[in-house]
Design a protein around this motif. Structure first.
Motif, short mmCIF file in Angstrom:
data_model
loop_
_atom_site.label_atom_id
_atom_site.label_comp_id
_atom_site.label_asym_id
_atom_site.label_seq_id
_atom_site.Cartn_x
_atom_site.Cartn_y
_atom_site.Cartn_z
N PHE A 25 0.84 -1.21 0.00
CA PHE A 25 0.00 0.00 0.00
C PHE A 25 0.87 1.25 0.00
N GLN A 26 1.82 1.28 0.93
CA GLN A 26 2.68 2.45 1.07
C GLN A 26 3.54 2.68 -0.18
N ALA A 27 4.02 1.59 -0.78
CA ALA A 27 4.84 1.71 -1.99
C ALA A 27 4.02 2.26 -3.15
N ILE A 28 2.77 1.83 -3.24
CA ILE A 28 1.89 2.32 -4.31
C ILE A 28 1.62 3.82 -4.10
N GLU A 29 1.32 4.20 -2.86
CA GLU A 29 1.05 5.62 -2.56
C GLU A 29 2.27 6.48 -2.88
N THR A 30 3.45 5.99 -2.52
CA THR A 30 4.68 6.75 -2.79
C THR A 30 4.91 6.92 -4.29
N SER A 31 4.67 5.85 -5.04
CA SER A 31 4.89 5.92 -6.49
C SER A 31 3.92 6.89 -7.15
#
Length: 385
Positions: A25-31
């Motif tokens: 989730f966090q990686a998707i939000e960051t990207s």
């Protein structure tokens, strides 16, 4: 609906690949912040939130409440008048949060999410392979020669590739493609391209592991390998002793009809292996190490770690060996610098002139004592290997 499918996919990936869903989730939000920067010109005051249950995305802009918005400050500021249209409680200097989710953001988010998922799965696979092969350090593995490049030989071990650099290759040994090859694993490394193995066929430890595989008495810790000195492809010397007085360590290593040592010699492309008895008395150990040469006597200086060895005249060349190899390996095996003299040399030369003549050694052979030594405390655990 597609977002719910995304949540289901992330849940399945967490179960199958062991990848933490919150991490994805966090990686998707960051990207997605990068995508927002293209749209808003900055991502400093932008946040992307992904609903953990529905998969829906929101883009939130944080703007400072000011009297009047400065030139080109629309992305960072909001006027007090407009802010109070959203909430009458806003005061100057407050931070106003507005949803600014662009049109078609769901499509962009889905594309980014797919890329992140693929990346995370790839990273998880790398970690899995690294974890699987890391315990194989200091062991022997076998694989097929896959390719050669810039002097390196690459061996396919299944999920991982091993690199055999020129210095880890036995001189004169052929490495035809698709040949099965045993190597010693010096190190398992991780890199941007994934984990790989640094292999060796030249280190003394390779011989140690081969004998552990072939000789049950070594594997079980009855016969102990005390030291190994090696010049790969040419000759090695190995010192052994037995914890059990009923077991002959030399006979155990050689095997019935020499089958055990012959198997290892064959694996090493006919490299000669001298197996000698270790002895706690350095004089006797040095005498054994110089085999096959006969030794008349050995005079030891324990403090200086040097030894003067007297041999019959006709044994001098054998004791020294071709280009000094026998003496050199014996010195490495025992940890003593060895001064070899024939009987006539010893009788005719004054005592103070009996200094070691290193003329037969190579110029780059600086450290004669660089052998392979095992502490007995380490050896006692070899039966677990």
């Amino acid at each position: 609906e597609k977002m719910n499918e995304l949540i289901a996919a992330l849940t399945a990936i967490e179960a199958e690949n062991g990848i933490n869903k919150e991490e994805m989730f966090q990686a998707i939000e960051t990207s997605l912040l990068t995508a927002c920067k293209k749209n808003f010109g900055t991502s400093d005051n932008i946040e992307v939130h992904m609903d953990r249950k529905t998969g829906a995305f929101k883009v939130i802009a944080k703007k400072t409440v000011v009297e009047s918005v400065g030139k080109d400050q629309d992305a960072l500021e909001i006027s007090l008048e407009n802010a109070r249209k959203l909430d009458s409680a806003y005061q100057l200097g407050d931070i106003c949060q507005l949803e600014v989710t662009p049109k078609n953001f769901s499509r962009i988010a889905a594309q980014n999410a797919k890329q992140i998922i693929v990346q995370k799965i790839h990273e998880a696979e790398r970690r899995s392979v690294y974890s699987e092969y890391k315990p194989m350090e200091k062991e022997i593995v076998s694989g097929l020669i896959q390719r050669k490049e810039k002097g390196n030989v690459y061996i396919n071990l299944g999920k991982i590739e091993a690199q055999l650099s020129p210095k880890e290759q036995i001189v004169g040994e052929a490495y035809p493609l698709n040949k099965r090859l045993k190597i010693y694993v010096k190190e398992v490394r991780d890199s941007a391209r994934g984990p790989y193995i640094i292999g060796s066929r030249t280190c003394p430890e390779f011989i140690k592991r081969l004998f552990e595989q072939e000789v049950p008495e070594i594997h079980d810790g009855i016969v102990i390998i005390k030291s190994i000195a090696r010049e790969a492809g040419e000759r090695s010397k190995m010192a052994v002793y037995s914890r059990d007085p009923m077991v002959d360590p030399l006979g155990a290593c050689v095997g019935p009809g020499s089958i055990r040592v012959s198997t290892i010699v064959s694996e090493l492309s006919d490299e000669k292996i001298d197996i000698v008895l270790w002895n706690e008395d350095p004089a006797k150990f040095i005498q054994n190490a110089l085999s096959p040469a006969e030794v008349e006597r050995v005079e030891i200086d324990k403090d200086g770690r040097t030894a003067t060895v007297i041999v019959p005249d006709h044994q001098l060349s054998l004791a020294i060996g071709k280009e000094g190899q026998n003496a050199r390996l014996s010195a490495r095996l025992t940890g003593y610098k060895i001064d070899i003299k024939s009987e006539s040399q010893a009788e005719n030369a004054p005592e103070e002139d009996l200094d070691f003549d290193f003329s037969f050694l190579d110029d780059d052979d600086e450290d004669l004592t660089e052998g392979y030594f095992e502490e007995e405390t380490e050896e006692s655990g070899e039966s677990e290997a």
